[in-house]
Write a protein that holds these residues in place. Sequence first.
Motif, PDB file in Angstrom:
ATOM      1  N   ILE A 147       0.864  -1.189   0.000  1.00  0.00           N
ATOM      2  CA  ILE A 147       0.000   0.000   0.000  1.00  0.00           C
ATOM      3  C   ILE A 147       0.895   1.230   0.000  1.00  0.00           C
ATOM      4  O   ILE A 147       1.742   1.389   0.870  1.00  0.00           O
ATOM      5  N   HIS A 153      -4.549   9.508  -5.148  1.00  0.00           N
ATOM      6  CA  HIS A 153      -5.388   8.396  -4.703  1.00  0.00           C
ATOM      7  C   HIS A 153      -5.918   7.668  -5.914  1.00  0.00           C
ATOM      8  O   HIS A 153      -6.118   8.257  -6.969  1.00  0.00           O
ATOM      9  N   TRP A 154      -6.196   6.361  -5.757  1.00  0.00           N
ATOM     10  CA  TRP A 154      -7.012   5.716  -6.776  1.00  0.00           C
ATOM     11  C   TRP A 154      -8.352   6.407  -6.763  1.00  0.00           C
ATOM     12  O   TRP A 154      -8.802   6.899  -5.732  1.00  0.00           O
ATOM     13  N   THR A 167     -10.564   5.229  -3.933  1.00  0.00           N
ATOM     14  CA  THR A 167     -10.188   5.743  -2.602  1.00  0.00           C
ATOM     15  C   THR A 167     -10.716   7.162  -2.440  1.00  0.00           C
ATOM     16  O   THR A 167     -11.270   7.530  -1.417  1.00  0.00           O
ATOM     17  N   ASP A 168     -10.541   7.943  -3.508  1.00  0.00           N
ATOM     18  CA  ASP A 168     -10.981   9.327  -3.490  1.00  0.00           C
ATOM     19  C   ASP A 168     -12.487   9.414  -3.240  1.00  0.00           C
ATOM     20  O   ASP A 168     -12.948  10.174  -2.383  1.00  0.00           O
ATOM     21  N   VAL A 178     -14.459   7.107  -1.883  1.00  0.00           N
ATOM     22  CA  VAL A 178     -14.802   6.621  -0.537  1.00  0.00           C
ATOM     23  C   VAL A 178     -14.460   7.681   0.507  1.00  0.00           C
ATOM     24  O   VAL A 178     -15.269   7.992   1.381  1.00  0.00           O
ATOM     25  N   LEU A 179     -13.269   8.290   0.413  1.00  0.00           N
ATOM     26  CA  LEU A 179     -12.860   9.287   1.419  1.00  0.00           C
ATOM     27  C   LEU A 179     -13.813  10.482   1.432  1.00  0.00           C
ATOM     28  O   LEU A 179     -14.203  10.953   2.488  1.00  0.00           O
ATOM     29  N   TYR A 225      -7.123  13.953   8.354  1.00  0.00           N
ATOM     30  CA  TYR A 225      -6.438  13.227   7.267  1.00  0.00           C
ATOM     31  C   TYR A 225      -6.296  14.055   6.000  1.00  0.00           C
ATOM     32  O   TYR A 225      -6.021  13.519   4.936  1.00  0.00           O
TER      33      TYR A 225
END
Length: 354
Positions: free
Chosen positions: A28, A36-37, A40-41, A43-44, A127
């Motif tokens: 990772i 980010h993939w 991921t982007d 989801v975040l 984050y």
Amino acid sequence: MVIRWRHVVGVLVACILGAFLVTWSGLISIKASTGHWRITDIVLHWVMRSSVRSAAIGTKVPAFTKGMLPMAAGHFEAGCAVCHGSPAMPRPDSVAKMLPPPPDLKDKIVTWSDAELFLIVQHGVRYTGMPAWPVADREDEAWAMVAFLRRYPELDGDQYRALTGFTAIASQGMDRLIATCNGCHAPDRLRPESLIPRLAGQSSTYLEQALIAYANETRRSGVMAVAIEKLTEAELKDLAHHFAGEGADPMPLLAGDLFERGQTLALKGDPSRGVPACLSCHDKAEANPSYPRLSGQPAAYLANQLRLFVEKKRGGGPFKEVMTRAAAKLEANDISALAAYFSARDIADQNAPN
Ligand code: HEC
Ligand code: HEC
Ligand code: HEC
């Protein structure tokens, strides 16, 4: 097939072990450079939106006033534009490499409610590089920022510069510092509804004590914390000297009957309720130089400071406890009357009998 508990537990243990192995293997990437993939982007941001939406439930939105805008706009220029850019300046290249990058706020603001924007501005976003408001124990400054952000998407470069009070400053050294302070404190930009105080007319002792109080956080303001964060004590003293002294004209009167009520309280206090006569300390010819002058200050600024004193959040210099006690019994209608009175009070009244 019958699913048994031990199958479920087995699968769970395998998942945990698998996740552990992948993490341990170092596959990772935490490199910010590769981004980010997409998943991921998504989801975040989904997590961020859901979290902010839930936290905003039940948040009471205060009334927005025009006086909130110049203060918040000036702070945006000093504390937000470095990451988000502004209508007067594109985002700096260096921050575009942050992960996630600070977005251009023009299109983003419309996607959030007032309460949601408040939570983001007051608490920051974990984050990401989005910082919390510099001071935690007052909410009025972040609400002023929300009032400004609501206006932000419509502003073009010129309107933005006019509101922030910031012009390209060619001078250097002390002149440059003074010009920065005047972006907010210039007397000709202040109105009765302003939340920014007038510095002209105060003693240099009071101004210096106030600046030191901001620096050592015995008086807490995110706006002033950012405005002085890079300054030395010697520079603060020089600035206090520069701004002290000059006279201050009264502000236009907002409401006549409030003035009368405020005048009576200021002169006599209300001993039955434990409210002292303000003029026994303030605005006397031979006043203690640590006691600020109130006459000619914007009414909204005075009212906001009095509210902070009543809520025991104002802090201040070496005599702050004296004023915290003097304000303890003030009620909301006393505060508006006193603010209206002192804001419009002519300094010629200074020697009125008291
Ligand atoms: C150090 C850089 C930095 C500073 C300074 C900063 N921000 Fe941010 N801001 C960010 C980052 C990073 C995000 C998160 C972007 C994301 O969610 O992808 C963010 C997100 C936001 C958002 C949510 C936007 C969205 O929909 O994604 C708002 C509103 C915002 N900032 C306002 C402000 C304000 C107002 C200030 C000044 C008081 C400020 N920011 C100061 C970096 C910064
Ligand atoms: C972005 C706007 C802004 C800038 C720039 C700014 N100020 Fe302020 N200043 C404020 C606000 C708002 C307050 C009131 C804060 C509070 O609630 O305590 C304040 C308060 C003060 C006070 C306390 C005055 C009083 O009556 O108690 C002093 C002194 C002061 N500022 C000096 C300065 C100096 C010197 C500079 C330049 C280095 C500066 N300010 C830059 C907005 C600004
Ligand atoms: C016993 C003296 C005393 C009395 C009485 C008093 N004050 Fe004060 N006041 C102070 C001192 C000292 C400060 C400065 C606190 C600090 O260090 O910031 C102050 C600060 C203030 C400020 C903040 C001004 C600024 O520029 O930020 C306001 C507003 C204020 N007083 C209003 C009042 C009002 C209204 C009354 C009457 C109800 C009153 N005061 C009564 C001593 C007094």
